[in-house]
Design a protein around this motif. Structure first.
Motif, mmCIF file in Angstrom:
data_model
loop_
_atom_site.group_PDB
_atom_site.id
_atom_site.type_symbol
_atom_site.label_atom_id
_atom_site.label_comp_id
_atom_site.label_asym_id
_atom_site.label_seq_id
_atom_site.Cartn_x
_atom_site.Cartn_y
_atom_site.Cartn_z
ATOM 1 N N THR A 1 0.826 -1.212 0.000
ATOM 2 C CA THR A 1 0.000 0.000 0.000
ATOM 3 C C THR A 1 0.858 1.258 0.000
ATOM 4 O OG1 THR A 1 -0.134 -0.123 2.431
ATOM 5 C CG2 THR A 1 -1.937 -1.116 1.158
ATOM 6 N N ALA A 2 2.178 1.076 0.061
ATOM 7 C CA ALA A 2 3.089 2.223 0.100
ATOM 8 C C ALA A 2 3.377 2.719 -1.314
ATOM 9 C CB ALA A 2 4.382 1.821 0.799
ATOM 10 N N ALA A 3 3.796 3.986 -1.403
ATOM 11 C CA ALA A 3 4.166 4.581 -2.688
ATOM 12 C C ALA A 3 5.598 4.200 -3.037
ATOM 13 C CB ALA A 3 4.028 6.097 -2.613
ATOM 14 N N GLY A 4 5.939 4.294 -4.327
ATOM 15 C CA GLY A 4 7.287 3.983 -4.763
ATOM 16 C C GLY A 4 8.321 4.830 -4.039
ATOM 17 N N GLY A 5 9.432 4.233 -3.604
ATOM 18 C CA GLY A 5 10.489 4.940 -2.893
ATOM 19 C C GLY A 5 10.256 5.057 -1.409
ATOM 20 N N ALA A 6 9.119 4.587 -0.924
ATOM 21 C CA ALA A 6 8.799 4.713 0.505
ATOM 22 C C ALA A 6 9.716 3.833 1.350
ATOM 23 C CB ALA A 6 7.342 4.341 0.737
ATOM 24 N N VAL A 7 9.932 4.279 2.586
ATOM 25 C CA VAL A 7 10.687 3.501 3.563
ATOM 26 C C VAL A 7 9.692 3.014 4.611
ATOM 27 C CG1 VAL A 7 12.535 3.499 5.272
ATOM 28 C CG2 VAL A 7 12.773 4.845 3.163
ATOM 29 N N ILE A 8 9.651 1.722 4.823
ATOM 30 C CA ILE A 8 8.698 1.120 5.762
ATOM 31 C C ILE A 8 9.470 0.582 6.955
ATOM 32 C CG2 ILE A 8 6.971 -0.704 6.102
ATOM 33 C CD1 ILE A 8 7.724 0.297 2.582
ATOM 34 N N GLY A 9 8.944 0.840 8.127
ATOM 35 C CA GLY A 9 9.559 0.270 9.320
ATOM 36 C C GLY A 9 10.326 1.284 10.141
ATOM 37 N N PRO A 10 10.983 0.766 11.169
ATOM 38 C CA PRO A 10 11.198 -0.652 11.463
ATOM 39 C C PRO A 10 9.904 -1.385 11.828
ATOM 40 C CG PRO A 10 12.731 0.714 12.687
ATOM 41 C CD PRO A 10 11.693 1.631 12.142
ATOM 42 N N VAL A 11 9.830 -2.672 11.324
ATOM 43 C CA VAL A 11 8.715 -3.544 11.689
ATOM 44 C C VAL A 11 9.283 -4.816 12.298
ATOM 45 C CG1 VAL A 11 7.094 -2.641 9.988
ATOM 46 C CG2 VAL A 11 8.655 -4.473 9.334
ATOM 47 N N LYS A 12 8.571 -5.333 13.291
ATOM 48 C CA LYS A 12 9.044 -6.521 13.994
ATOM 49 C C LYS A 12 8.802 -7.767 13.151
ATOM 50 C CE LYS A 12 10.600 -8.399 17.910
ATOM 51 N NZ LYS A 12 10.920 -9.721 17.347
ATOM 52 N N TRP B 1 14.257 -6.726 13.627
ATOM 53 C CA TRP B 1 13.544 -5.522 13.179
ATOM 54 C C TRP B 1 13.960 -5.204 11.749
ATOM 55 C CZ3 TRP B 1 9.846 -3.154 16.164
ATOM 56 C CH2 TRP B 1 9.751 -3.615 17.485
ATOM 57 N N ALA B 2 12.962 -5.124 10.841
ATOM 58 C CA ALA B 2 13.244 -4.927 9.422
ATOM 59 C C ALA B 2 12.995 -3.485 9.019
ATOM 60 C CB ALA B 2 12.379 -5.852 8.581
ATOM 61 N N VAL B 3 13.945 -2.960 8.215
ATOM 62 C CA VAL B 3 13.785 -1.663 7.552
ATOM 63 C C VAL B 3 13.674 -1.969 6.059
ATOM 64 C CG1 VAL B 3 14.806 0.573 7.067
ATOM 65 C CG2 VAL B 3 15.115 -0.484 9.325
#
Length: 680
Positions: free
Chosen positions: A363-374, A379-381
């Motif tokens: 659901t994120a736009a191109g180039g987006a940075v998501i996280g950190p997520v567990k 923890w993933a970036v």
């Protein structure tokens, strides 16, 4: 039922070369665990290889009647001849799927009777020992093993009880038979596995033990070989009619046409079924509608991600990436790598991470940075690198793939249904003519075939690769009796099969001498030349062993033979290549001595002299010693396992009926006189 023997290789041939073992057969019988327990006997082999009707063979031994002669008593359980006969026939059928020319004699002479029989004793003893220790294998565990087998799954990928029942019917097994056999072998595996090498972590043998063995591999030898060629031995006087007649009688088996059998049969080709299984437009439209999600527009995403152990470090790295630092550089600065997952679908990415993370990424736009997520690893970036739009497919665009898929599905269903109809008809005692008429099959008659599917009376020599249909027909014919019901037999790897009924049995008989007189005289001459070659080779060998040089002894034969040739090798080559017989013999005789060995195919005799022996010394060769330590250590678990099984057998108690065992073996080889064990 009796399998008939085929001509055996000569003793001279066997002395210098061993017949090649079937790779699948050798892999099973010589496997480390296979030497101790059998994983399958009553049909579990068929499960492991994903086979349904593996043979078309049927043993009268399991269809009622007395239990059969007891071959061995294991604790409180008797193993009888009927069980072992049926097990052996099933295994032969399974191996014929990989090697259709396999005969019962070849199977048994290569260990196919003795080793599985011992394995069955071992697994039964282990089962009884496990039960005495309070161990139990629940039915649910066996159910899990059965339902996981691919041949029991329907088109929806789920366990299909009808397919399972069909398998049991084809193999003449009950559900309890199969569950009991699985439970027995699971029990044996549970007891044995902790003692095997893979469980012990491949221990290393001590250096002091490995070094002498490693040194043996480095031993070097040189030698000289002379060849007494049969073709260079004088032909001698013409063969008289009396000599030919005597030779013919003494070697009557060579001129005997083996037992032949003819069958009546009808074939079912998958190609023919496929030609009748084209889907209709309505079926294609329905499949398109049912798979709408598969053909809808979608998108793939290319992702780079870094996984860190703690949230603080992950927050710091995410901040740097959001500030403009490339994720690869940010990861490299902390000693990590930003792995690229290219062109991931949402489903595939969710399977690698989790549905929740996949939802964020897709659901994120191109180039987006998501996280950190567990995640489960830390923890993933995540940085979304690229979004690729994947257009959907219209019905016309999807049609070729749908036609192919539906055709194969309908073909499989048609083949299964036809097999089921034939199986039901056989169970209802229908004749082959009645079945063929009802199902529209064409009955054919085969020529009289030998065990390999060849026609000995054909005007041309048999092909190098026998016809697979004829091999399948012969396999059924030589495991049937005229009164047996028709049987189903696979004829190709696509799934084609044949309905087969034994028609005639033609006993083995020698060809009249008048029809083979020229062949007899040629064979007489070759044998006479071989005998003279042996006499010459024996003379050469004796002279060398009394001190004469090999070349001089060869010259004194007065024959026009090739000159002697030098040889050189190290002992390790015996295990890493396929050395010629003279090289093998050179390592088996003392320095300065000569010995002879027959060449293949009555080619003559080699006389071998070992000239020099240089002992090996592996001290300091750490690579070789370490390899030997590993190789020797790998056998430790097997030794433990074998000792454990022997102890279990002693405790449980095993009493063999050797006379009955030998009688059954002879009966399976077709060597029994009169009635075989259990009157079969």
């Amino acid at each position: 039922m009796r399998a008939r023997p085929t001509p055996k290789a000569s003793a001279s041939s066997r002395s210098i070369r061993s017949a090649p073992m079937l790779s699948i057969f050798r892999g099973f019988l010589n496997s480390k665990v296979g030497l101790i327990i059998t994983f399958v006997v009553l049909g579990v082999i068929a499960l492991a290889f994903g086979l349904g009707d593996v043979t078309g063979l049927r043993s009268n031994a399991t269809s009622g009647g007395p239990a059969g002669t007891t071959l061995v008593t294991i604790g409180k359980e008797n193993l009888n001849a009927n069980q072992v006969r049926a097990d052996t026939e099933r295994m032969v059928g399974m191996y014929r799927q990989q090697y259709p020319q396999l005969t019962m004699e070849e199977f048994i002479t290569k260990g196919g009777f003795d080793q599985p029989f011992e394995n069955r004793i071992n697994s039964t003893a282990l089962e009884q020992y496990g039960l005495s220790q309070g161990m139990r294998i629940g039915r649910a565990l066996a159910d899990t093993e059965i339902t996981s087998q691919p041949q029991f799954k329907g088109l929806d990928g789920k366990f299909d009880r009808d397919r399972y029942k069909q398998f049991l019917a084809e193999q003449r097994l009950s559900d309890s038979d199969l569950h009991n056999e699985l439970a027995r072998n699971m029990m044996a595996q549970l007891l044995i596995s902790p003692l095997m090498s893979q469980s012990l972590g491949r221990p290393l043998a001590p250096v002091s033990v490995a070094t002498p063995y490693a040194s043996m591999l480095l031993e070097k030898r040189t030698g000289t070989v002379a060849f007494i060629d049969t073709k260079k031995i004088p032909v001698g006087a013409p063969v008289t009619d009396a000599e030919a007649a005597g030779y013919y009688q003494a070697n009557i088996a060579r001129y005997t046409v083996p037992e032949r059998r003819s069958v009546r049969y009808a074939t079912v080709s998958v190609a023919d079924l496929r030609a009748k299984s084209a889907p209709s437009d309505a079926e294609i439209a329905k499949a398109y509608q049912d798979g709408a999600a598969q053909f809808a527009p979608t998108e793939n995403r290319s992702i780079r991600q870094v996984v860190l152990l703690d949230q603080k470090s992950a927050d710091a790295l995410a901040a740097k990436v959001r500030a403009g630092t490339a994720i690869e550089a940010a990861a490299k600065a902390v000693g990590l790598d930003a792995g690229l997952l290219a062109d991931q679908s949402k489903t595939a990415y969710a399977a690698q991470t989790s549905p929740a993370i996949a939802n964020q990424v897709f659901t994120a736009a191109g180039g987006a940075v998501i996280g950190p997520v567990k995640t489960s690893l830390g923890w993933a970036v995540i940085r979304l690198e690229k979004i690729t739009k994947v257009p959907g497919k219209t019905l016309d665009q999807a049609k070729p793939d749908l036609v192919k898929t539906l055709t194969e599905q309908k073909t499989m269903l048609a083949a299964t249904a036809l097999r089921q109809q034939i199986g039901d008809a056989i169970s209802n005692s229908s004749t082959i003519d009645e079945i063929a008429k009802k199902l529209g099959l064409t009955i054919q008659s085969s020529p009289a075939l030998d065990q390999r599917g060849n026609d000995p009376d054909a005007p041309t020599p048999p092909p190098a690769q026998p016809d697979p249909v004829r091999m399948a027909l012969a396999a059924v014919a030589f495991q049937s009796e005229p009164e047996d019901a028709p049987q189903l037999a696979p004829i190709d790897k696509e799934g084609g099969f044949a309905l087969v009924k034994l028609d005639k049995v033609i006993a083995a008989a020698p060809r009249p001498l008048a029809t083979v007189a020229e062949e007899v005289k040629k064979n007489f001459i070759v044998d006479r030349q071989l005998r003279d070659a042996r006499t010459a080779a024996t003379g050469v060998m004796n002279k060398v062993n009394k001190g004469m040089k090999l070349a001089q002894a060869l010259a004194e034969t007065g024959l026009k033979l090739d000159a002697t040739k030098p040889m050189a090798a190290n002992r390790g080559q015996l295990f890493t290549s396929k050395p010629a017989p003279p090289i093998i013999l050179m390592f088996a005789i003392p320095q300065g001595t000569a010995k002879m060995i027959e060449a293949p195919y009555k080619g003559g005799y080699f006389v071998v002299v070992t000239d020099t022996v240089q002992r090996g010394d592996a001290r300091g060769n750490n690579d070789l010693i370490n390899k030997m330590r590993s190789d020797l250590g790998a056998t430790a678990g097997d030794e433990y396992g074998q000792q454990f099984v022997r102890a279990v057998r002693n405790q449980v108690g095993v009493k063999r009926n050797d006379a009955a065992i030998n009688a059954l073996r002879a009966s399976l080889l077709g060597q029994g006189q009169g009635d075989s064990p259990d009157g079969q």
